[in-house]
Design a protein around this motif. Structure first.
Motif, short mmCIF file in Angstrom:
data_model
loop_
_atom_site.label_atom_id
_atom_site.label_comp_id
_atom_site.label_asym_id
_atom_site.label_seq_id
_atom_site.Cartn_x
_atom_site.Cartn_y
_atom_site.Cartn_z
N ALA A 7 0.44 -1.31 0.27
CA ALA A 7 0.15 0.46 0.12
C ALA A 7 1.11 1.51 -0.05
O ALA A 7 0.42 2.42 -0.17
CB ALA A 7 -0.82 0.00 1.06
N ARG A 10 2.47 1.53 -3.05
CA ARG A 10 1.14 1.71 -4.66
C ARG A 10 0.93 3.85 -4.10
O ARG A 10 0.81 3.83 -5.16
CB ARG A 10 0.04 1.05 -4.27
CG ARG A 10 -0.65 1.43 -5.38
CD ARG A 10 -2.01 0.28 -5.58
NE ARG A 10 -1.65 -1.07 -4.34
CZ ARG A 10 -2.43 -1.11 -3.62
NH1 ARG A 10 -3.01 0.05 -2.14
NH2 ARG A 10 -1.94 -2.07 -3.33
N ARG A 11 0.94 3.94 -2.93
CA ARG A 11 0.92 5.89 -2.67
C ARG A 11 2.00 6.12 -3.04
O ARG A 11 2.07 6.97 -4.24
CB ARG A 11 0.70 6.00 -1.39
CG ARG A 11 -0.56 5.26 -1.19
CD ARG A 11 -1.10 6.03 0.84
NE ARG A 11 0.10 6.12 1.06
CZ ARG A 11 -0.04 5.76 2.19
NH1 ARG A 11 -0.50 4.47 2.62
NH2 ARG A 11 0.57 5.56 3.68
#
Length: 92
Positions: A7, A10-11
């Motif tokens: 996560a 991905r950010r």
């Protein structure tokens, strides 16, 4: 740990700050590299700072990035290498 790293990665990739090829499995391996850099037997306890600077500069996305030529490790292999998953016992 890998789902949280995915996560975060991905950010960072969505914001354009991180190379597209970087995967969550790369982070624990780099962490081990930094641990190894600290083992300078007290002669250079600050060398990890140099190593993390090199790592971070290599992770940042740049217009002139060359593609990475070696694939990353699978999540399963990272977990095994890090000792997070014990291999299944051999069957007789």
């Amino acid at each position: 740990m890998l789902p949280y790293l995915e996560a975060l990665i991905r950010r960072a990739q969505d914001s354009g700050q991180l190379r597209a090829e970087v995967t969550a499995s790369d982070i624990p391996v780099m962490q081990q590299m930094l641990v190894a850099a600290q083992s300078t037997q007290g002669r250079r306890p600050d060398i990890w700072r140099r190593c993390i600077e090199i790592l971070l500069n290599g992770l940042r996305r740049r217009p002139d990035d060359l593609p990475l030529t070696t694939p990353g490790l699978s999540d399963e292999l990272v977990e095994q290498v890090m000792g997070l998953v014990r291999p299944a016992p051999a069957r007789d």
